[in-house]
Design an enzyme around this catalytic site. Structure first.
Site, PDB file in Angstrom:
ATOM      1  N   TYR A 123      39.255  -4.372  71.994  1.00 22.13           N
ATOM      2  CA  TYR A 123      39.018  -2.934  71.718  1.00 22.13           C
ATOM      3  C   TYR A 123      37.506  -2.716  71.670  1.00 22.13           C
ATOM      4  CZ  TYR A 123      43.554  -3.092  69.178  1.00 22.13           C
ATOM      5  OH  TYR A 123      44.699  -3.171  69.074  1.00 22.13           O
ATOM      6  N   PHE A 398      45.114  -5.444  57.565  1.00 24.16           N
ATOM      7  CA  PHE A 398      46.157  -4.119  57.732  1.00 24.16           C
ATOM      8  C   PHE A 398      46.424  -4.438  59.397  1.00 24.16           C
ATOM      9  CE2 PHE A 398      42.825  -1.655  59.712  1.00 24.16           C
ATOM     10  CZ  PHE A 398      41.831  -1.897  59.046  1.00 24.16           C
TER      11      PHE A 398
HETATM   12  C1  COA Z   1      46.999  -5.201  73.818  1.00 25.02           C
HETATM   13  C2  COA Z   1      47.885  -4.129  74.300  1.00 25.02           C
HETATM   14  C3  COA Z   1      48.093  -3.044  73.300  1.00 25.02           C
HETATM   15  C4  COA Z   1      47.085  -3.499  75.527  1.00 25.02           C
HETATM   16  O1  COA Z   1      48.100  -2.707  75.955  1.00 25.02           O
HETATM   17  P1  COA Z   1      47.587  -2.143  77.686  1.00 25.02           P
HETATM   18  O2  COA Z   1      48.392  -0.774  77.995  1.00 25.02           O
HETATM   19  O3  COA Z   1      47.950  -3.355  78.646  1.00 25.02           O
HETATM   20  O4  COA Z   1      46.172  -1.811  77.718  1.00 25.02           O
HETATM   21  P2  COA Z   1      45.580  -0.871  79.115  1.00 25.02           P
HETATM   22  O5  COA Z   1      46.349  -1.198  79.929  1.00 25.02           O
HETATM   23  O6  COA Z   1      45.134   0.271  78.346  1.00 25.02           O
HETATM   24  O7  COA Z   1      44.184  -2.074  78.922  1.00 25.02           O
HETATM   25  C5  COA Z   1      43.065  -1.294  79.034  1.00 25.02           C
HETATM   26  C6  COA Z   1      41.824  -2.418  79.388  1.00 25.02           C
HETATM   27  O8  COA Z   1      41.977  -3.477  78.378  1.00 25.02           O
HETATM   28  C7  COA Z   1      42.052  -4.553  78.979  1.00 25.02           C
HETATM   29  N1  COA Z   1      43.160  -5.551  78.213  1.00 25.02           N
HETATM   30  C8  COA Z   1      44.132  -5.024  77.644  1.00 25.02           C
HETATM   31  N2  COA Z   1      44.749  -5.983  76.631  1.00 25.02           N
HETATM   32  C9  COA Z   1      43.913  -6.943  76.846  1.00 25.02           C
HETATM   33  C10 COA Z   1      44.119  -8.224  76.399  1.00 25.02           C
HETATM   34  N3  COA Z   1      44.836  -8.685  75.518  1.00 25.02           N
HETATM   35  N4  COA Z   1      43.206  -9.305  76.724  1.00 25.02           N
HETATM   36  C11 COA Z   1      42.206  -8.652  77.678  1.00 25.02           C
HETATM   37  N5  COA Z   1      41.949  -7.525  78.117  1.00 25.02           N
HETATM   38  C12 COA Z   1      42.976  -6.667  77.729  1.00 25.02           C
HETATM   39  C13 COA Z   1      42.794  -4.288  80.506  1.00 25.02           C
HETATM   40  O9  COA Z   1      42.634  -5.197  81.398  1.00 25.02           O
HETATM   41  C14 COA Z   1      42.079  -2.872  80.777  1.00 25.02           C
HETATM   42  O10 COA Z   1      41.066  -3.390  81.344  1.00 25.02           O
HETATM   43  P3  COA Z   1      40.583  -2.684  82.808  1.00 25.02           P
HETATM   44  O11 COA Z   1      40.528  -1.105  82.308  1.00 25.02           O
HETATM   45  O12 COA Z   1      39.284  -3.056  82.992  1.00 25.02           O
HETATM   46  O13 COA Z   1      41.712  -2.919  83.667  1.00 25.02           O
HETATM   47  C15 COA Z   1      49.345  -4.979  74.966  1.00 25.02           C
HETATM   48  O14 COA Z   1      48.771  -5.845  75.875  1.00 25.02           O
HETATM   49  C16 COA Z   1      49.970  -5.560  73.624  1.00 25.02           C
HETATM   50  O15 COA Z   1      50.812  -4.795  73.082  1.00 25.02           O
HETATM   51  N6  COA Z   1      50.094  -6.645  73.297  1.00 25.02           N
HETATM   52  C17 COA Z   1      50.688  -7.280  72.402  1.00 25.02           C
HETATM   53  C18 COA Z   1      50.535  -6.868  71.026  1.00 25.02           C
HETATM   54  C19 COA Z   1      49.065  -6.814  70.472  1.00 25.02           C
HETATM   55  O16 COA Z   1      48.213  -7.419  70.633  1.00 25.02           O
HETATM   56  N7  COA Z   1      48.714  -5.583  69.951  1.00 25.02           N
HETATM   57  C20 COA Z   1      47.326  -5.521  69.286  1.00 25.02           C
HETATM   58  C21 COA Z   1      47.552  -5.441  68.058  1.00 25.02           C
HETATM   59  S1  COA Z   1      45.793  -5.386  67.261  1.00 25.02           S
END
Ligand code: COA
Length: 398
Positions: A123, A398
């Site tokens: 984030y 949350f």
């Molecule tokens: C975390 C999550 C929501 C990211 O969604 P996503 O669509 O893959 O994210 P994006 O493609 O928009 O990523 C944006 C950037 O963040 C990075 N990023 C996203 N998730 C990441 C992670 N878990 N660890 C490291 N980097 C991450 C991406 O590499 C990308 O970087 P870049 O712009 O340099 O290429 C997804 O992986 C997920 O659903 N994870 C499991 C559930 C979870 O953890 N949810 C969050 C709850 S707080």
């Protein structure tokens, strides 16, 4: 990513969003009965879905208020339920959701947003910084003898039915003085707690502490039984108005029989638990970690909502996601205003959040290369500017 559409979901789509989110966490989605208990955490108008041909990602928020240093409350969007389907990750879906959500928050006049992050790398790029930290500790009950001067506290009342807790705990929480970093708990937060309590394997107990002016604290716990060595009490929630209620609640928790240790998770860093005991090592810190991540949505209003100390400084803030926040702010004990003056310190908006709450000393962020200062002595001046009395703590997951 051109063909991903983000839009607000209707009430009839909340369950699909919930199932998608649970799937991303590798958790079985709620049954019909469980869904009835938890559906109210979905605040209408605050649930986003990302679509290609179908729903592939979601993020939601609910309205609350955040207590900032100095005690003022500002409108807070509490962000949660964020997930992207495993076969659609790393192609910008979360980024699209976050941009949409933050723009919506700004348009609706929210001053701040916050969330609990599943992973530390997600984030920061969206302007969230570590706004509060917690510690997990274990209290070794048989070593934890209270020191003679510890307040005796008041009476505690045991509440064993979750329905009674639903009736009693929100009332008590609403009476408590909230400290910086804490947030209000409304109708879209409490169902999440009670649903979690229902999902516990064994019995759940709560105690309400009564002070001279009525209920002034509560604790919620379960016990993992172990017939051999005594069980582990897992403290799920503990809040109190003052030192007397804090001591009274711990006096009770330590008095519960057949318990070997008490696991107290997500506690504030400066909560003086070990100082209650003749042997401070009876309280063992297991982990210190980021708690809530804060995002200043309206930087000027946020800066104006808390007091600053000493000589004014000019902070040059960069916010790539909400560019209207980018610019220079003159911040001092006489107030906050935008300026064109030469900056004393430059920082990104995520770092500003970390400074804002008092979770981190600015000089530590200078040392880490996260704040650039005009001259070395400026670091101490920024420390002086943001000085806070206590470590911020949220205490509401949350
Ligand atoms: C975390 C999550 C929501 C990211 O969604 P996503 O669509 O893959 O994210 P994006 O493609 O928009 O990523 C944006 C950037 O963040 C990075 N990023 C996203 N998730 C990441 C992670 N878990 N660890 C490291 N980097 C991450 C991406 O590499 C990308 O970087 P870049 O712009 O340099 O290429 C997804 O992986 C997920 O659903 N994870 C499991 C559930 C979870 O953890 N949810 C969050 C709850 S707080």
């Amino acid at each position: 990513m051109n063909d991903v559409v983000v839009r607000s979901l209707g009430d009839d789509e909340f369950r699909a969003a919930n199932a998608l989110f649970y799937g991303t966490l590798h958790v079985t989605p709620p049954t019909d009965e469980q869904w009835e208990r938890v559906r109210d955490v979905y605040q209408p108008g605050r649930v986003l879905g990302a679509f290609d041909q179908q729903l592939i990602g979601t993020a939601r928020s609910f309205d609350a208020e955040l207590v900032v240093p100095g005690g003022a409350r500002v409108p807070l969007a509490a962000v949660t339920g964020v997930g992207v389907r495993a076969d659609r990750t790393r192609r910008g879906v979360l980024s699209a959701l976050m941009r949409h959500q933050l723009t919506d928050f700004a348009d609706r006049g929210m001053v701040a947003a916050s969330l609990y992050a599943s992973e530390g790398e997600i984030y920061g790029r969206f302007g969230y910084g570590i706004g509060t930290r917690f510690r997990d500790c274990t209290v070794h009950r048989h070593r934890a003898r209270l020191r003679p001067g510890v307040p005796s506290g008041g009476e505690v009342e045991l509440v064993t039915s979750i329905d009674d807790m639903r009736r009693r705990l929100p009332e008590v929480y609403d009476r408590l003085p909230l400290r910086p970093g804490m947030m209000t708990r409304g109708a879209h937060w409490w169902p999440g707690l009670f649903s979690m309590l229902h999902r516990q394997g064994g019995p759940v107990s709560a105690v309400v502490h009564h002070g001279p002016d009525g209920p002034d604290g509560f604790a919620v716990y379960t016990v993992d039984r172990d017939a051999g060595t005594g069980g582990t009490m897992r403290l799920l929630d503990l809040h109190y108005a003052d030192a007397s209620a804090f001591a009274g609640l711990w006096r009770f928790l330590l008095s519960v029989d057949l318990i070997q240790e008490i696991s107290a998770r997500h506690r504030g860093l400066d909560e003086p638990l070990e100082l209650l005991f003749t042997d401070p090592r009876a309280c063992e810190t297991k982990e210190v970690l980021d708690e809530s991540w804060l995002r200043l949505v309206d930087v000027e209003s946020a800066l104006a909502a808390r007091p600053w100390r000493g000589e004014p400084l000019v902070l040059d803030v960069t916010d790539p996601v909400l560019p209207r926040n980018s610019g220079r702010y003159r911040v001092g004990s006489d107030g906050v205003r935008r300026t064109d003056a030469t900056p004393d310190a430059q920082l990104d908006v995520d770092v500003l959040s970390m400074v804002y709450t008092g979770a981190w000393r600015p000089s530590a962020l200078v040392a880490a290369g996260r704040i650039t200062v005009r001259e070395p002595t400026t670091a101490d001046r920024v420390d002086e500017l943001v000085l806070t009395r206590s470590a911020p703590w949220c205490g509401t997951f949350f």
